[in-house]
Scaffold this motif. Structure first.
Motif, PDB file in Angstrom:
ATOM      1  N   LYS A  17      -4.188  43.539 -26.570  1.00  0.00           N
ATOM      2  CA  LYS A  17      -3.477  43.639 -25.280  1.00  0.00           C
ATOM      3  C   LYS A  17      -3.536  42.326 -24.506  1.00  0.00           C
ATOM      4  CE  LYS A  17      -5.941  47.059 -23.868  1.00  0.00           C
ATOM      5  NZ  LYS A  17      -6.648  47.215 -25.152  1.00  0.00           N
ATOM      6  N   THR A  18      -4.761  41.825 -24.306  1.00  0.00           N
ATOM      7  CA  THR A  18      -4.901  40.627 -23.474  1.00  0.00           C
ATOM      8  C   THR A  18      -4.197  39.438 -24.126  1.00  0.00           C
ATOM      9  OG1 THR A  18      -7.028  41.550 -22.836  1.00  0.00           O
ATOM     10  CG2 THR A  18      -6.611  39.297 -22.177  1.00  0.00           C
ATOM     11  N   THR A  19      -4.352  39.321 -25.429  1.00  0.00           N
ATOM     12  CA  THR A  19      -3.674  38.229 -26.142  1.00  0.00           C
ATOM     13  C   THR A  19      -2.163  38.370 -26.001  1.00  0.00           C
ATOM     14  OG1 THR A  19      -5.480  38.342 -27.731  1.00  0.00           O
ATOM     15  CG2 THR A  19      -3.555  37.076 -28.397  1.00  0.00           C
TER      16      THR A  19
ATOM     17  N   ASP B  78      -8.293  44.929 -16.865  1.00  0.00           N
ATOM     18  CA  ASP B  78      -9.340  45.313 -17.822  1.00  0.00           C
ATOM     19  C   ASP B  78     -10.661  44.927 -17.176  1.00  0.00           C
ATOM     20  OD1 ASP B  78     -11.168  45.729 -19.785  1.00  0.00           O
ATOM     21  OD2 ASP B  78     -10.108  44.635 -21.363  1.00  0.00           O
TER      22      ASP B  78
ATOM     23  N   ASP C  84       0.666  39.968 -39.305  1.00  0.00           N
ATOM     24  CA  ASP C  84       0.493  38.825 -40.203  1.00  0.00           C
ATOM     25  C   ASP C  84      -0.661  39.009 -41.178  1.00  0.00           C
ATOM     26  OD1 ASP C  84      -0.754  38.734 -37.579  1.00  0.00           O
ATOM     27  OD2 ASP C  84      -1.718  36.880 -38.215  1.00  0.00           O
TER      28      ASP C  84
ATOM     29  N   GLY D  73       0.915  36.535 -35.508  1.00  0.00           N
ATOM     30  CA  GLY D  73      -0.032  35.426 -35.544  1.00  0.00           C
ATOM     31  C   GLY D  73      -0.685  35.277 -34.187  1.00  0.00           C
TER      32      GLY D  73
END
Ligand SMILES: Nc1nc2c(ncn2[C@@H]2O[C@H](COP(=O)(O)OP(=O)(O)OP(=O)(O)O)[C@@H](O)[C@H]2O)c(=O)[nH]1
Length: 434
Positions: free
Chosen positions: A236-238, A260, A379, A404
């Motif tokens: 989520k954060t990424t 979060d 990926d 990725g």
């Protein structure tokens, strides 16, 4: 001229009527109505620099005609006879201001893409998907049946069935695909195995096309609130960081909400993404109330006229009832500031999860009403086939795919590019199904 009279709303019909003789006396030679000659302007003319409006300004009527003259003119027009002119002087005709020239857009500034550029972009997009997914176990398991030179028979169908199940396409979706191919094979629709594989590619793309619906940010909604939800560690954060990169490069103003408040490093992680993209992050620190963070963020985004607000939430298992209910609370609190928010609830799903993703979607949908999906980590998985199962079972748009860890690896979900990345390149050049 008569049309000029029409502009005046007719008064109640006067009692007095003109006889044909009176009318003929007033217009001795007027059998045929000719257009009247232009009369010099007698009224103030609308200045040329008057503000441009869509409508031509109505001519001013400073000298209203007596009602009986207007009534007679209208009657006479209806009878095909010119009306009697007003006794003292001809009615002055106001000059019309010249209509301002329409503004023509400067087409030289618009950027049209030529068919060659579009084809080049499509090819580059497909190449990026292939580069990221081509070598994965998912591609190997689906691509295996395509890579040799199989015979057109039931064994080929069995092999396809095994490959799809191994790739986590799911039993129901796999059965549907294979049985359709079997029927068509029996009906001698395919000349050879290659024909069947081409049909399989088309079926896979057709299964995903209805959910390949990109996220539309409504420019009239400020802020457009995006709430991201999902189980722990799905990305989520990424994903929020990648979205921030995308929206920023599209020239949008945005803000992030560090909702979060559970995972120790989550706030710092979001702040790092914010710094990297030059985006403000609203945070209250660890263990703060996530709904309160979201509320503050919507308020701040409204005050600053921000276009997009992306709110993070803590990862939670879809089986944890209390935590799932908290999502409903976040939504209700945001709605105190904007009844339509959140405008998109993005469920982030880890593509390596396999069939469990179906349960996650079911639970999050019930708790908070999911409107779009992001499938991450495609990926590096053998299980990304779950995308087909999700599409078939829920039909919820897949907005993005994570292929990725780089910011540019969050791709708008592209059904054809995804399927072709899993198949041998030679098949991918076939025309896409309609
Ligand atoms: N290979 C790959 N890794 C990804 C992708 N998206 C996220 N990750 C990685 O997944 C890990 C978890 O990502 P986070 O963004 O921290 O996950 P989260 O959902 O916010 O985690 P919680 O806050 O614990 O729920 C990180 O190491 C990310 O780099 C992707 O598309 N591909």
């Amino acid at each position: 001229m008569v049309s000029f009279f029409r502009k005046k709303k007719p008064e109640p019909a006067p009692e007095r009527r003109y006889s044909t003789e009176e009318l003929a006396a007033a217009f001795p030679d007027a059998q045929v109505r000719e257009p009247a000659p232009a009369t010099p302007a007698a009224h103030p003319v609308v200045p040329n620099d008057a503000p441009a409006t869509a409508e031509r300004p109505a001519p001013p009527m400073s000298a209203p005609l007596p009602p009986d003259v207007v009534g007679a003119a209208m009657e006479a027009e209806a009878a095909g006879v010119p009306a009697a002119a007003p006794a003292p002087a001809p009615v002055p005709i106001p000059a019309l201001a010249p209509r301002p020239a329409p503004s023509i857009p400067d087409f030289s500034k618009l950027q049209f893409r030529t068919p060659e550029q579009i084809a080049a972009d499509t090819a580059a997009n497909k190449a990026a998907w292939r580069e990221r997914l081509g070598g994965t176990a998912l591609a190997r398991s689906i691509g295996s049946v395509f890579s040799r030179n199989p015979r057109l028979d039931d064994d080929l169908l069995d092999e396809i069935e095994t490959a799809l199940i191994t790739a986590d396409v799911g039993v129901t979706a796999t059965t549907q695909l294979v049985e359709s191919l079997r029927k068509r094979m029996k009906a001698r629709e395919f000349a050879d195995a290659q024909g069947l594989l081409t049909a399989l590619r088309a079926d896979l793309i057709a299964m995903l096309k209805p959910v390949a619906v990109p996220l539309e940010i409504d420019a009239g909604t400020q802020p457009f609130v995006l709430l991201t939800v999902g189980v722990n560690g799905v990305g989520k954060t990424t994903t929020i960081g990648k979205l921030a990169h995308r929206f920023k490069s599209e020239g949008r103003t945005l803000m992030l909400a560090a909702g979060d408040t559970f995972r120790a490093a989550a706030v710092a992680q979001l702040q790092a993404w914010g710094e990297r993209n030059g985006v403000a992050v609203i945070a209250q620190g660890q263990n703060a109330d996530a709904a309160s963070v979201a509320y503050d963020a919507v308020q701040a985004a409204k005050a600053r006229g921000i276009q997009v607000l992306i709110a993070d939430t803590a990862g939670r298992l879809h089986t944890q009832q209390g935590l799932m209910a908290e999502l409903g609370k976040i939504k209700r609190v945001i709605q105190k500031l904007d009844a339509d928010a959140p405008h998109e609830v993005l469920l982030v799903i880890d593509g390596t999860t396999g069939q469990n993703a179906l349960n996650q979607l079911r639970q999050f949908k019930a708790a908070v009403g999911v409107t779009g999906l992001v499938v991450t980590k495609l990926d590096g998985t053998a299980k990304g086939g779950v995308v087909f199962a999700l599409a078939r079972e829920f039909g919820i748009p897949i907005r993005f795919a994570g292929i990725g860890e780089r910011p540019e690896d969050l791709r708008v979900f592209d059904a054809e590019a995804f399927v072709d990345a899993l198949l041998p390149e030679s098949l991918g050049s076939a025309p896409a199904p309609a």
